[in-house]
Enzyme design. Structure first.
Site, short mmCIF file in Angstrom:
data_model
loop_
_atom_site.label_atom_id
_atom_site.label_comp_id
_atom_site.label_asym_id
_atom_site.label_seq_id
_atom_site.Cartn_x
_atom_site.Cartn_y
_atom_site.Cartn_z
N ARG A 14 1.15 -1.05 0.15
CA ARG A 14 -0.06 0.03 -0.23
C ARG A 14 1.03 1.19 -0.27
NH1 ARG A 14 -4.48 -1.99 3.20
NH2 ARG A 14 -5.57 -3.95 1.25
N LEU A 23 4.93 -20.60 -0.62
CA LEU A 23 3.58 -19.79 -0.88
C LEU A 23 2.77 -20.43 -1.55
CD1 LEU A 23 3.17 -17.19 0.16
CD2 LEU A 23 3.63 -15.98 -2.13
N GLY A 24 3.29 -22.08 -1.80
CA GLY A 24 1.56 -22.43 -2.96
C GLY A 24 1.61 -21.97 -4.13
N GLU A 71 -0.32 -8.61 -6.55
CA GLU A 71 -1.81 -8.59 -6.43
C GLU A 71 -2.33 -10.34 -7.00
OE1 GLU A 71 -4.88 -7.99 -6.01
OE2 GLU A 71 -3.89 -6.15 -4.79
#
Ligand code: SF4
Length: 352
Positions: free
Chosen positions: A37, A92-93, A49
């Site tokens: 942010r 993180l997958g 994202e």
């Protein structure tokens, strides 16, 4: 209209300008401080994202800054080889995201001079970028009025528009409402982040915090006590139990790893040698291997699969006897490999 509990109410009018005023004021005052942010760099926002797709903020926090340090722009990511990118994503997958991100970076370098495109169609043409992710990136990075519609935002919209006896909105209606609520001129970046923040922190799936919600006066689900029913609960697929056995196998100062072959989700990753059972693991390692000690195992979940992993420590006399996808890596280089999440966890725990 008579709500299930309490006095009759009228459907609250969802006036976009009133909605935005309340939402934006709340966001300015109370949003979480998150590293993605703090930037308007389209590449950094794009990375965040993609990392946040189906992944919790807390998990992404452990990867985001390091990934950007390693691949600071689309050019660096495009030039990296796939195993290096997968290694930075390891744990993180949903590794397809990392492969897509690298492929998309190559397109961005080749066709958009290294900068994430501003056109929705061009953004959506990139590997791994759907309409919602494109909307999030374009609105946050460039202030363009394209809405986001991830799972959290869809839930907020369904609840805002909820009425007794009316079924959930179809995707096209959700997009229409999301677009109608977008600020027509400026403020798209703040609006998108506020929508996502509301869904992530307040309008939670099982226990929405309506009393402290900034838009409760405009919300149908709140007015009609429908928060438990909207969105309609989805049937969860039946849980499937599976078992596997993995080995932490030493060869002098190295460890045996296995390339995850085949077209599955782990394609391109590596991990501890694994098989369906101890016997199968032993047979795949060959007779030169000895499984000497059982270690505490773990249970993990992939979608509807509950996988119980048995773990053995072992040794193998000679690397030359290894077959197929097995190979040896020096211990100090193990964590630089694109390890799958379970292997990474087990190695952190046991590979001393
Ligand atoms: S009032 Fe409750 S249900 Fe409605 S948007 Fe806010 S948190 Fe969600």
């Amino acid at each position: 209209m008579v709500p299930r509990h309490g006095r009759p109410v009228h459907p609250p009018a969802l006036d976009p300008a009133t909605f935005r005023r309340a939402l934006h004021a709340w966001y300015r005052k109370s949003h979480r401080l998150l590293p993605w942010r703090e930037t308007r760099d389209p590449y950094a926002i794009w990375v965040s994202e993609v990392m946040l797709q189906q992944t919790r903020v807390e998990s992404v926090m452990g990867y985001y800054s390091e990934f950007l340090e390693r691949f600071p722009d689309a050019g660096a990511l495009a030039a990296a080889d796939e195993p290096a990118v997968l290694a930075a994503w390891s744990g993180l997958g949903y590794y397809r995201r990392a492969r897509f991100l690298r492929s998309a970076a190559r397109v961005v370098v080749r066709e958009h001079r290294g900068r994430f495109p501003r056109e929705l169609e061009q953004a959506m043409a990139l590997p791994g970028i759907g309409r919602s992710t494109a909307g999030a990136i374009l609105s946050i990075a460039y202030g363009l009025a394209h809405p986001v519609l991830d799972g959290n935002v869809a839930r907020v919209l369904q609840r805002l528009a909820a009425r007794p006896g009316v079924p959930d909105m179809a995707p096209a209606q959700l997009w229409e409402l999301a677009t109608r609520l977008m600020p027509p001129r400026s403020g798209a970046a703040l609006h998108t982040q506020a929508m996502m923040e509301l869904g992530a922190t307040t309008c939670l799936p099982d226990s929405p915090a309506c009393p402290r919600c900034p838009v409760k006066k405009l919300c149908g689900a709140h007015a009609f006590h429908l928060t438990a029913d909207v969105p309609a609960p989805r049937k969860r697929p039946r849980q499937v139990r599976e078992e596997e056995c993995v080995g932490i196998i030493s060869v002098r100062d190295g460890l045996v790893l296995e390339r995850r072959a085949g077209p599955g989700a782990l394609h391109g990753m590596v991990g501890l040698p694994r098989a369906a059972s101890r016997e199968e693991l032993q047979s795949s390692l060959g007779t030169a291997a000895r499984l000497v000690e059982q270690l505490p195992g773990l249970t993990h979940f992939i979608m509807n699969r509950r996988i119980a992993t048995e773990v053995w420590r072992g040794t193998i006399a000679s690397r030359s006897r290894l077959r197929g996808e097995l190979f040896v890596v020096a211990r100090k280089e193990v964590f630089g490999q694109p390890l799958d999440g379970t292997s990474r966890k087990l190695l952190k725990r046991h590979a001393s």
